[in-house]
Design a protein around this motif. Structure first.
Motif, short mmCIF file in Angstrom:
data_model
loop_
_atom_site.label_atom_id
_atom_site.label_comp_id
_atom_site.label_asym_id
_atom_site.label_seq_id
_atom_site.Cartn_x
_atom_site.Cartn_y
_atom_site.Cartn_z
N UNK A 49 1.02 -1.20 -0.11
CA UNK A 49 0.02 -0.05 0.03
C UNK A 49 0.84 1.10 -0.31
N UNK A 50 0.47 2.30 -0.68
CA UNK A 50 1.37 3.49 -0.74
C UNK A 50 0.13 4.65 -0.40
N UNK A 51 0.58 5.38 0.57
CA UNK A 51 -0.27 6.62 0.83
C UNK A 51 0.74 7.59 0.79
N UNK A 52 0.18 8.43 -0.33
CA UNK A 52 1.36 9.52 -0.58
C UNK A 52 0.50 10.84 -0.94
N UNK A 74 -5.61 10.96 -6.64
CA UNK A 74 -5.11 10.95 -8.01
C UNK A 74 -3.56 10.88 -8.15
N UNK A 75 -3.19 9.92 -9.03
CA UNK A 75 -1.68 9.58 -9.38
C UNK A 75 -1.40 10.07 -10.63
N UNK A 76 -0.34 10.63 -10.63
CA UNK A 76 0.27 10.95 -12.08
C UNK A 76 1.58 10.19 -12.23
N UNK A 88 -9.16 6.90 -9.08
CA UNK A 88 -9.68 5.71 -8.36
C UNK A 88 -10.17 4.48 -9.40
N UNK A 89 -9.76 3.51 -8.71
CA UNK A 89 -10.05 2.22 -9.63
C UNK A 89 -9.46 2.09 -11.02
N UNK A 102 6.51 8.82 -9.86
CA UNK A 102 5.11 9.12 -9.38
C UNK A 102 5.00 10.40 -8.65
N UNK A 103 3.81 11.05 -8.84
CA UNK A 103 3.43 12.13 -8.00
C UNK A 103 1.90 12.16 -7.79
N UNK A 104 1.59 12.96 -6.50
CA UNK A 104 0.23 12.94 -5.96
C UNK A 104 -0.16 14.42 -5.95
N UNK A 105 -0.88 15.07 -6.29
CA UNK A 105 -1.04 16.61 -6.02
C UNK A 105 -1.99 16.38 -4.66
#
Length: 126
Positions: A49-52, A74-76, A88-89, A102-105
């Motif tokens: 699991x990643x919580x980012x 949302x993951x870029x 999601x999904x 990877x980056x998450x706003x």
């Protein structure tokens, strides 16, 4: 010498087979900006699991593919020639040797599946 990053990477296997994996409980306990926890081992691979929130560094995994699946947020995933946007999904597999970031706003929760021997830090793309 490897560069140090401010990520909390928990590579220990938290759950054995036949144990219930309670993702919301893990999310509730997390107060890190970039947190990975190995949940379980499946044959020669692991599910993490990643919580980012924020940016990871540019890197690659020369011998390992890497699968990302977004549960919330949302993951870029930036590649050299384009950016993959995951909501999601949605998920994607990054091919071994492919330089990515990877980056998450916003706070994002994702599952990752990769070989148990992978180094999540990878090799710097520099």
């Amino acid at each position: 010498m490897k560069k140090k990053y401010n990520y909390k990477q928990q590579m220990d296997i938290k759950f054995e087979h036949q144990e219930v994996i309670d993702v919301p409980a893990i999310i509730d306990l997390c107060n890190e900006k970039w947190f990975n926890q190995t949940l379980t081992k499946v044959n020669d691979s692991v599910v993490r699991i990643g919580i980012v929130e924020g940016e990871y560094h540019w890197h690659q995994h020369p011998k390992d593919d890497e699968f990302f699946f977004v549960l919330s947020g949302k993951l870029y995933i930036d590649l050299e020639d384009r950016t993959i946007e995951l909501n999601p999904n949605q998920g994607t597999t990054i091919t071994k040797g492919k330089l990515h970031r990877p980056r998450a706003p916003q706070k994002t929760v994702m599952l990752m599946m990769e070989t148990a021997s992978i180094d999540p830090i990878g090799n710097d793309g520099a």
